[in-house]
Design a protein around this motif. Structure first.
Motif, mmCIF file in Angstrom:
data_model
loop_
_atom_site.group_PDB
_atom_site.id
_atom_site.type_symbol
_atom_site.label_atom_id
_atom_site.label_comp_id
_atom_site.label_asym_id
_atom_site.label_seq_id
_atom_site.Cartn_x
_atom_site.Cartn_y
_atom_site.Cartn_z
ATOM 1 N N CYS A 107 98.620 17.944 -6.019
ATOM 2 C CA CYS A 107 98.480 17.653 -4.591
ATOM 3 C C CYS A 107 99.184 18.756 -3.804
ATOM 4 N N CYS A 113 97.998 11.673 -3.033
ATOM 5 C CA CYS A 113 99.418 11.597 -3.366
ATOM 6 C C CYS A 113 100.108 10.705 -2.339
ATOM 7 N N CYS A 166 102.521 13.146 0.109
ATOM 8 C CA CYS A 166 101.971 14.068 1.123
ATOM 9 C C CYS A 166 100.647 13.573 1.685
ATOM 10 N N CYS A 205 102.016 18.728 -2.070
ATOM 11 C CA CYS A 205 103.473 18.839 -2.221
ATOM 12 C C CYS A 205 103.876 19.021 -3.681
HETATM 13 ZN ZN LIG Z 1 101.889 15.344 -2.717
#
Ligand SMILES: [Zn+2]
Length: 211
Positions: A191, A170, A173, A193
């Motif tokens: 992911c 991602c 993050c 976040c």
């Molecule tokens: Zn993320």
């Protein structure tokens, strides 16, 4: 067939739990720094070795995150190529499943559908590019032969693999997309976040429920 309802809260809990119990968090920055440093010194042999080792760890971690099946060997040693194809294969399947689920929700999830489609295309492109540059991580190339390669020969190899790795992470993050719940057939991929997060739940409201 029974439907399982898992709240977002529960999924987040699952996610944290798996991070804390496994070697799952990734920090791939060191790996790229080391590789680029070696290239800068024109030590292509060293750069290739570092890239190969780094990618082996990276794709092993991705196989773990995505529950990608890896063929068993009694030596318990898997080479980089095995992890790489297992990771790419499973990732593509999961994205395909996510797309099917998003499509079942029609216009409501069209934006998300497009986002997954774009990611899927990016993965395909990156896999092709990395495949074409895979001479650069060939462990059979003899140490002396690396002196035939220059910085400019090797940079496309590193860039291609860096892009391939990035497709699993991602951008917000920096953590990989992973399967949540459901074992080999995750109920969701996301992911850390959750900016990249998609459920595999299809819209079944139009179908009559038996019993
Ligand atoms: Zn993320």
């Amino acid at each position: 067939r029974t439907a399982r309802i898992v709240s977002n809260q529960t999924l987040k809990h699952f996610y944290q739990w798996s991070i804390n119990t496994g070697p799952q968090m990734i920090d791939d920055q060191d790996m790229w720094t080391e590789v680029y440093d070696a290239i800068e010194k024109n030590d292509i042999s060293e750069a290739a070795a570092r890239l190969r080792n780094g990618l082996e760890r990276f794709f092993e971690m991705i196989c773990n995150a995505l529950q990608a099946p890896v063929p068993y060997t009694s030596s318990h040693r898997w080479d980089f190529g095995v992890f790489r194809s297992a990771a790419i294969g499973k990732y593509r399947n999961l994205l395909k499943e996510a797309k099917k689920a998003l499509q079942s929700w029609g216009k409501d999830k069209q934006d998300q559908f497009m986002a997954v489609q774009q990611l899927e295309e990016r993965v395909s492109q990156a896999a092709i590019q990395a495949g074409e540059e895979s001479w650069g991580i060939n462990s059979n190339v003899h140490f002396n032969e690396w002196s035939n390669f220059s910085k400019n020969d090797f940079l496309p190899v590193v860039n291609a693999y860096k892009e391939l790795c990035a497709t699993f992470l991602c951008p917000s993050c920096g953590q990989p997309i992973r399967g949540i719940g459901g074992g080999l057939n995750p109920e969701r991929i996301q992911c850390a976040c959750d900016k990249m997060g998609w459920s595999m739940n299809k819209n079944r409201t139009v179908k009559k429920l038996a019993g």
